[in-house]
Motif scaffolding. Structure first.
Motif, PDB file in Angstrom:
ATOM      1  N   SER A   7      -2.340  -1.406  -1.627  1.00  0.00           N
ATOM      2  CA  SER A   7      -1.889  -0.905  -2.920  1.00  0.00           C
ATOM      3  C   SER A   7      -0.427  -0.599  -2.881  1.00  0.00           C
ATOM      4  O   SER A   7       0.134  -0.360  -1.989  1.00  0.00           O
ATOM      5  CB  SER A   7      -2.718   0.493  -3.171  1.00  0.00           C
ATOM      6  OG  SER A   7      -2.707   0.883  -4.595  1.00  0.00           O
ATOM      7  N   ASP A   8      -0.045  -0.566  -4.145  1.00  0.00           N
ATOM      8  CA  ASP A   8       1.291  -0.202  -4.292  1.00  0.00           C
ATOM      9  C   ASP A   8       2.374  -1.002  -3.666  1.00  0.00           C
ATOM     10  O   ASP A   8       3.183  -0.283  -2.940  1.00  0.00           O
ATOM     11  CB  ASP A   8       1.504   1.346  -4.383  1.00  0.00           C
ATOM     12  CG  ASP A   8       0.392   2.042  -5.400  1.00  0.00           C
ATOM     13  OD1 ASP A   8       0.967   2.461  -6.588  1.00  0.00           O
ATOM     14  OD2 ASP A   8      -0.616   2.117  -5.188  1.00  0.00           O
ATOM     15  N   HIS A  10       4.806  -2.677  -4.531  1.00  0.00           N
ATOM     16  CA  HIS A  10       6.195  -2.350  -5.540  1.00  0.00           C
ATOM     17  C   HIS A  10       7.406  -3.372  -4.664  1.00  0.00           C
ATOM     18  O   HIS A  10       8.325  -2.848  -4.380  1.00  0.00           O
ATOM     19  CB  HIS A  10       6.659  -0.881  -5.337  1.00  0.00           C
ATOM     20  CG  HIS A  10       5.807  -0.162  -6.188  1.00  0.00           C
ATOM     21  ND1 HIS A  10       5.744  -0.168  -7.550  1.00  0.00           N
ATOM     22  CD2 HIS A  10       4.860   1.006  -5.884  1.00  0.00           C
ATOM     23  CE1 HIS A  10       5.095   0.650  -8.038  1.00  0.00           C
ATOM     24  NE2 HIS A  10       4.413   1.312  -7.015  1.00  0.00           N
ATOM     25  N   ASP A  36       0.062  -2.465  -8.553  1.00  0.00           N
ATOM     26  CA  ASP A  36       1.523  -2.315  -8.775  1.00  0.00           C
ATOM     27  C   ASP A  36       2.253  -3.221  -7.602  1.00  0.00           C
ATOM     28  O   ASP A  36       2.784  -2.746  -6.724  1.00  0.00           O
ATOM     29  CB  ASP A  36       1.619  -0.576  -8.216  1.00  0.00           C
ATOM     30  CG  ASP A  36       1.864   0.084  -9.642  1.00  0.00           C
ATOM     31  OD1 ASP A  36       1.436  -0.261 -10.782  1.00  0.00           O
ATOM     32  OD2 ASP A  36       1.991   1.430  -9.410  1.00  0.00           O
ATOM     33  N   GLY A 160      -5.335   3.821  -5.947  1.00  0.00           N
ATOM     34  CA  GLY A 160      -4.177   3.908  -5.557  1.00  0.00           C
ATOM     35  C   GLY A 160      -3.290   4.854  -6.475  1.00  0.00           C
ATOM     36  O   GLY A 160      -3.667   5.901  -6.693  1.00  0.00           O
ATOM     37  N   HIS A 163       0.280   6.977  -4.168  1.00  0.00           N
ATOM     38  CA  HIS A 163       1.049   6.860  -2.861  1.00  0.00           C
ATOM     39  C   HIS A 163       0.787   7.720  -1.768  1.00  0.00           C
ATOM     40  O   HIS A 163       1.500   7.615  -0.735  1.00  0.00           O
ATOM     41  CB  HIS A 163       2.773   6.646  -3.179  1.00  0.00           C
ATOM     42  CG  HIS A 163       2.879   5.487  -4.177  1.00  0.00           C
ATOM     43  ND1 HIS A 163       4.244   4.909  -3.967  1.00  0.00           N
ATOM     44  CD2 HIS A 163       2.501   5.051  -5.354  1.00  0.00           C
ATOM     45  CE1 HIS A 163       4.457   4.021  -5.079  1.00  0.00           C
ATOM     46  NE2 HIS A 163       3.180   4.116  -5.603  1.00  0.00           N
ATOM     47  N   GLY A 179      -3.083   4.989  -0.462  1.00  0.00           N
ATOM     48  CA  GLY A 179      -1.734   4.973  -0.083  1.00  0.00           C
ATOM     49  C   GLY A 179      -0.995   3.875  -0.494  1.00  0.00           C
ATOM     50  O   GLY A 179      -1.340   3.311  -1.643  1.00  0.00           O
ATOM     51  N   SER A 180       0.191   3.700   0.057  1.00  0.00           N
ATOM     52  CA  SER A 180       1.050   2.838  -0.438  1.00  0.00           C
ATOM     53  C   SER A 180       1.475   1.962   0.775  1.00  0.00           C
ATOM     54  O   SER A 180       1.916   2.263   1.848  1.00  0.00           O
ATOM     55  CB  SER A 180       2.424   3.261  -1.139  1.00  0.00           C
ATOM     56  OG  SER A 180       3.380   2.374  -1.602  1.00  0.00           O
ATOM     57  N   ARG A 183       5.969   1.580  -0.826  1.00  0.00           N
ATOM     58  CA  ARG A 183       6.909   2.874  -1.280  1.00  0.00           C
ATOM     59  C   ARG A 183       6.057   4.029  -0.882  1.00  0.00           C
ATOM     60  O   ARG A 183       5.836   4.691  -1.722  1.00  0.00           O
ATOM     61  CB  ARG A 183       7.016   2.679  -2.744  1.00  0.00           C
ATOM     62  CG  ARG A 183       8.375   3.322  -3.262  1.00  0.00           C
ATOM     63  CD  ARG A 183       8.908   2.858  -4.397  1.00  0.00           C
ATOM     64  NE  ARG A 183       9.987   3.505  -5.060  1.00  0.00           N
ATOM     65  CZ  ARG A 183      10.080   4.674  -5.813  1.00  0.00           C
ATOM     66  NH1 ARG A 183       9.202   5.263  -6.370  1.00  0.00           N
ATOM     67  NH2 ARG A 183      11.432   5.255  -5.847  1.00  0.00           N
ATOM     68  N   PRO A 184       6.070   4.490   0.300  1.00  0.00           N
ATOM     69  CA  PRO A 184       5.146   5.755   0.747  1.00  0.00           C
ATOM     70  C   PRO A 184       5.809   6.718   0.201  1.00  0.00           C
ATOM     71  O   PRO A 184       7.080   6.814   0.040  1.00  0.00           O
ATOM     72  CB  PRO A 184       5.263   5.600   2.303  1.00  0.00           C
ATOM     73  CG  PRO A 184       5.437   4.217   2.546  1.00  0.00           C
ATOM     74  CD  PRO A 184       6.325   3.597   1.619  1.00  0.00           C
ATOM     75  N   LYS A 185       5.115   7.870  -0.286  1.00  0.00           N
ATOM     76  CA  LYS A 185       5.554   9.214  -0.552  1.00  0.00           C
ATOM     77  C   LYS A 185       5.398  10.342   0.272  1.00  0.00           C
ATOM     78  O   LYS A 185       5.656  11.495   0.234  1.00  0.00           O
ATOM     79  CB  LYS A 185       4.900   9.611  -1.813  1.00  0.00           C
ATOM     80  CG  LYS A 185       5.624   8.730  -3.034  1.00  0.00           C
ATOM     81  CD  LYS A 185       4.666   9.100  -4.377  1.00  0.00           C
ATOM     82  CE  LYS A 185       5.352  10.383  -4.841  1.00  0.00           C
ATOM     83  NZ  LYS A 185       4.520  10.485  -6.101  1.00  0.00           N
ATOM     84  N   LYS A 237       9.716   9.184   1.220  1.00  0.00           N
ATOM     85  CA  LYS A 237       9.194  10.170   0.190  1.00  0.00           C
ATOM     86  C   LYS A 237      10.339  10.124  -0.874  1.00  0.00           C
ATOM     87  O   LYS A 237      11.455   9.651  -0.684  1.00  0.00           O
ATOM     88  CB  LYS A 237       9.143  11.279   0.834  1.00  0.00           C
ATOM     89  CG  LYS A 237      10.410  11.979   1.419  1.00  0.00           C
ATOM     90  CD  LYS A 237      10.010  13.361   1.969  1.00  0.00           C
ATOM     91  CE  LYS A 237      11.479  13.954   2.711  1.00  0.00           C
ATOM     92  NZ  LYS A 237      10.949  15.266   3.353  1.00  0.00           N
TER      93      LYS A 237
END
Length: 239
Positions: A7-8, A10, A36, A160, A163, A179-180, A183-185, A237
Motif C-alpha cells: 500500500s501507499d 507514492h 496511492d 491503507g 501509513h 502500512g506504507s 513513504r512510512p510515517k 516520518k
C-alpha cells in the motif's frame, strides 16, 4: 496460503522493486495493492508500469483519485498550512508528470476488492469501507471497528492510507492496516508491507524491507518536488 498486501507506494519505484523481490522470496501466493501509487516522489509512471507488468490487483487510493481526475486536492489531511502548501506542490507536480494514459488507469481502479480465500472473506480498501480517505488507525474504538467490519460483511478488513501498520483482533474478525511501502510515517525509513498467512488460523507479519532510500531521497532533491519530501523519506516520518 500467503497473501502479500502492499500500500501507499507514492511513486517510490526503488522501494516497490525491493518489496516485490521480498514478496517473491517469501513465496506469496497472491499480491494485492491498496492504492496511492503516486505522489511525493518522482516516479509515478514507473510505479504504475510495474504494477501493470506484475498484474497486481489494485484499489484506488485518494491520491490516485486526485491525479486521475486532475483534482486540485487529494483528500489528504494536513497538520498545518505549511504541510498543506507542500501537499499542493506535490499534487501539481504529479499531475504534470503523470501521463494521460496512466491517469486513465488511475481513474479506472476499483474502490474495493473482495476475495474469498480458504473460507475467509477479505475486503481490501484504501481508507475504509465508508470513505476513500478515512483514516483507520490503531486508536479506532473497538465498537466502531466491529461496526465497519459488520457493515462491510467481511471477516478480514484490510486498509491503507494512514501509513501506520497495525493488526486488531476482534473476536473471530480481523482489522489490518498494511502500512506504507514508499513513504512510512512510523519512524523507520525502510519499506513495509503485510504478509498474511491463511490456514486454520490467520496470522499477520509486517515485513520491513531494506532498500536504498537515500537514492530516492536524492532523486526527489534532483526533481522540482519539495526537498522536504526527501527528508521525510530519510526519517521515515513526517509529523
Amino acid at each position: 496460503m500467503k497473501v502479500a498486501i502492499i500500500s501507499d507506494i507514492h511513486a517510490n519505484i526503488i522501494a516497490l522493486e525491493a518489496v516485490l523481490k521480498d514478496i517473491e522470496e517469501q513465496n506469496a501466493d497472491l499480491v494485492y495493492c491498496l492504492g496511492d501509487l503516486v505522489g511525493y516522489a518522482p516516479f509515478p509512471n514507473e510505479v504504475i508500469k510495474l504494477i501493470q507488468e506484475k498484474n497486481i490487483p489494485t484499489v484506488m487510493g485518494n491520491y490516485d483519485d486526485g491525479i486521475g481526475y486532475n483534482r486540485f486536492i487529494c483528500g489528504c489531511s494536513y497538520k498545518d498550512a505549511e504541510a498543506e502548501a507542500l501537499g499542493h506542490r506535490s499534487i501539481a507536480w504529479t499531475k504534470k508528470h503523470t501521463s494521460e494514459e496512466n491517469k486513465s488507469f488511475l481513474r479506472n481502479l476499483p474502490k474495493e476488492i473482495r476475495v474469498d480465500l480458504l473460507g475467509k472473506k477479505l475486503l481490501l480498501v484504501h481508507g475504509s469501507p465508508n470513505r476513500l480517505n478515512e483514516y483507520v488507525t490503531e486508536e479506532i474504538p473497538e465498537d466502531y471497528a466491529n461496526e465497519l467490519i459488520a457493515l462491510a460483511g467481511t471477516d478480514i478488513l484490510i486498509c491503507g492510507h494512514t501509513h501506520f501498520p497495525f493488526e486488531m483482533v476482534l473476536n473471530d474478525k480481523l482489522l489490518i492496516n498494511a502500512g506504507s511501502v514508499g513513504r512510512p510515517k512510523h519512524g523507520d525509513p525502510h519499506a513495509l508491507y503485510a504478509l498474511i498467512s491463511i490456514a486454520m488460523n490467520v496470522s499477520v507479519e509486517f515485513r520491513k524491507v531494506s532498500y536504498d532510500y537515500e537514492a530516492i531521497a536524492k532523486a526527489i532533491e534532483a526533481s522540482e518536488l519539495p526537498n522536504e519530501f526527501a527528508e521525510h523519506i530519510r526519517a521515515g516520518k513526517y509529523e
